[in-house]
Design a protein around this motif. Structure first.
Motif, PDB file in Angstrom:
ATOM      1  N   LEU A 192     -73.217 156.962 116.531  1.00  0.00           N
ATOM      2  CA  LEU A 192     -73.898 156.737 117.698  1.00  0.00           C
ATOM      3  C   LEU A 192     -74.872 157.750 117.960  1.00  0.00           C
ATOM      4  O   LEU A 192     -74.687 159.033 117.484  1.00  0.00           O
ATOM      5  CB  LEU A 192     -72.944 156.790 118.852  1.00  0.00           C
ATOM      6  CG  LEU A 192     -71.960 155.809 119.240  1.00  0.00           C
ATOM      7  CD1 LEU A 192     -70.982 156.131 120.129  1.00  0.00           C
ATOM      8  CD2 LEU A 192     -72.359 154.362 119.218  1.00  0.00           C
ATOM      9  N   GLN A 212     -74.672 159.608 123.434  1.00  0.00           N
ATOM     10  CA  GLN A 212     -73.588 158.241 123.606  1.00  0.00           C
ATOM     11  C   GLN A 212     -72.220 158.850 122.986  1.00  0.00           C
ATOM     12  O   GLN A 212     -71.402 158.392 123.233  1.00  0.00           O
ATOM     13  CB  GLN A 212     -73.866 156.969 122.962  1.00  0.00           C
ATOM     14  CG  GLN A 212     -75.198 156.321 123.840  1.00  0.00           C
ATOM     15  CD  GLN A 212     -75.502 154.858 123.306  1.00  0.00           C
ATOM     16  OE1 GLN A 212     -74.630 154.420 122.478  1.00  0.00           O
ATOM     17  NE2 GLN A 212     -76.580 154.401 123.652  1.00  0.00           N
ATOM     18  N   ALA A 255     -74.203 151.713 115.066  1.00  0.00           N
ATOM     19  CA  ALA A 255     -73.446 150.773 115.617  1.00  0.00           C
ATOM     20  C   ALA A 255     -73.555 151.067 117.259  1.00  0.00           C
ATOM     21  O   ALA A 255     -73.724 152.240 117.573  1.00  0.00           O
ATOM     22  CB  ALA A 255     -71.814 151.047 115.423  1.00  0.00           C
ATOM     23  N   GLY A 256     -73.561 150.059 118.184  1.00  0.00           N
ATOM     24  CA  GLY A 256     -73.573 150.360 119.474  1.00  0.00           C
ATOM     25  C   GLY A 256     -72.438 150.807 119.975  1.00  0.00           C
ATOM     26  O   GLY A 256     -71.229 150.984 119.535  1.00  0.00           O
ATOM     27  N   LEU A 257     -72.386 151.267 121.159  1.00  0.00           N
ATOM     28  CA  LEU A 257     -71.339 152.141 122.148  1.00  0.00           C
ATOM     29  C   LEU A 257     -70.349 151.035 122.349  1.00  0.00           C
ATOM     30  O   LEU A 257     -68.946 151.373 121.897  1.00  0.00           O
ATOM     31  CB  LEU A 257     -71.952 152.554 123.331  1.00  0.00           C
ATOM     32  CG  LEU A 257     -70.845 152.947 124.337  1.00  0.00           C
ATOM     33  CD1 LEU A 257     -70.253 154.190 123.520  1.00  0.00           C
ATOM     34  CD2 LEU A 257     -71.552 153.295 125.719  1.00  0.00           C
ATOM     35  N   GLN A 276     -69.477 148.152 120.497  1.00  0.00           N
ATOM     36  CA  GLN A 276     -68.593 148.066 119.090  1.00  0.00           C
ATOM     37  C   GLN A 276     -67.742 149.070 118.841  1.00  0.00           C
ATOM     38  O   GLN A 276     -66.603 149.016 118.451  1.00  0.00           O
ATOM     39  CB  GLN A 276     -69.843 148.086 117.986  1.00  0.00           C
ATOM     40  CG  GLN A 276     -68.911 147.679 116.625  1.00  0.00           C
ATOM     41  CD  GLN A 276     -69.829 147.593 115.204  1.00  0.00           C
ATOM     42  OE1 GLN A 276     -71.128 147.083 115.492  1.00  0.00           O
ATOM     43  NE2 GLN A 276     -69.573 147.801 114.352  1.00  0.00           N
TER      44      GLN A 276
END
Length: 235
Positions: free
Chosen positions: A48, A52, A114-116, A118
């Motif tokens: 991240l 984040q 990857a997103g927060l 996920q």
């Protein structure tokens, strides 16, 4: 899994020394068990953006504690059900491989992080699989005291957050720690699989067999992740 169930005690605490020993036991248990959760969180948030990471770590640690609170009242019942730890161990193996793939190889060459959402989702799933034994250990040390149980659960929040943030920073500098973290998750998964009630009651594996499986799965996580990266289109 009779030895795990034996951890739960309602004998109570009758002297100041018993309270002190119970508190010390809970602190030690939280320090030791925070490591597994911290490894998952560190691997999940490492990809991240820096801003984040703290959010992901805090959400992951908070979710871990909330899950433990909920599981406290049903863990003893769940552990005697066939397949619960077996399925949880297999799921943790997949998570270990997924996190290792996300944190190495193409990721290091600039693949988008990857997103927060996920990251938190992977942390949640891993926490669910690892929380049963952890809950029983803290509940056993609390010896029926709700105050001590709450203390143990609350203490795990800063421990997990601090440890996971420290690990994620170290992983930025030492990529070998990424592989080590994934291997640890493979070992934990092996222990869960081999101590599942169905496996233990039917096969009665010797201690050396359990340890051998743990080592094989720790190495297997790394090998599978490497194969996954070589042929991403096939998976």
């Amino acid at each position: 899994m009779s030895h795990a169930l034996a951890l739960v005690s309602t004998a109570g605490l009758h002297t100041p020394m018993e309270w002190v020993l119970a508190i010390l036991s809970i602190v030690v248990i939280d320090v030791v068990l925070a490591g597994d959760n911290a490894v998952v969180i560190a691997l999940a948030v490492r990809t991240l953006p820096p801003k984040q990471r703290l959010i992901g770590s805090a959400l992951g640690a908070g979710a871990a504690v909330l899950l433990r609170v909920g599981l406290t009242f049903v863990a003893a019942q769940l552990l005697v059900i066939n397949y619960v730890k077996l399925v949880g161990g297999l799921l943790l193996l997949w998570i270990a491989v997924k996190l290792l793939v996300d944190n190495t190889g193409e990721q290091e060459q600039g693949r988008p992080a990857a997103g927060l959402g996920q990251a938190v989702w992977l942390i949640l799933v891993a926490d669910i699989t690892m929380s049963l034994d952890n809950v029983l250990a803290v509940a056993g040390a609390s010896r029926g005291s709700l105050a001590l149980l709450i203390f143990g659960l609350a203490l795990s929040i800063p421990l997990v957050v601090f440890t996971s943030n420290l690990l994620s920073r170290l992983m930025d500098r030492y990529v070998a720690l990424v592989y080590g973290g994934a291997a640890i998750l493979g070992k934990v998964a092996g222990d869960m699989i081999m101590t599942d009630r169905l496996v233990a009651d039917h096969f009665h594996p010797a201690v050396w067999v359990v340890h051998t499986v743990e080592v094989l799965l720790a190495a297997g996580v790394i090998l599978v992740a490497q194969a996954w990266r070589r042929e991403p289109a096939a998976i």
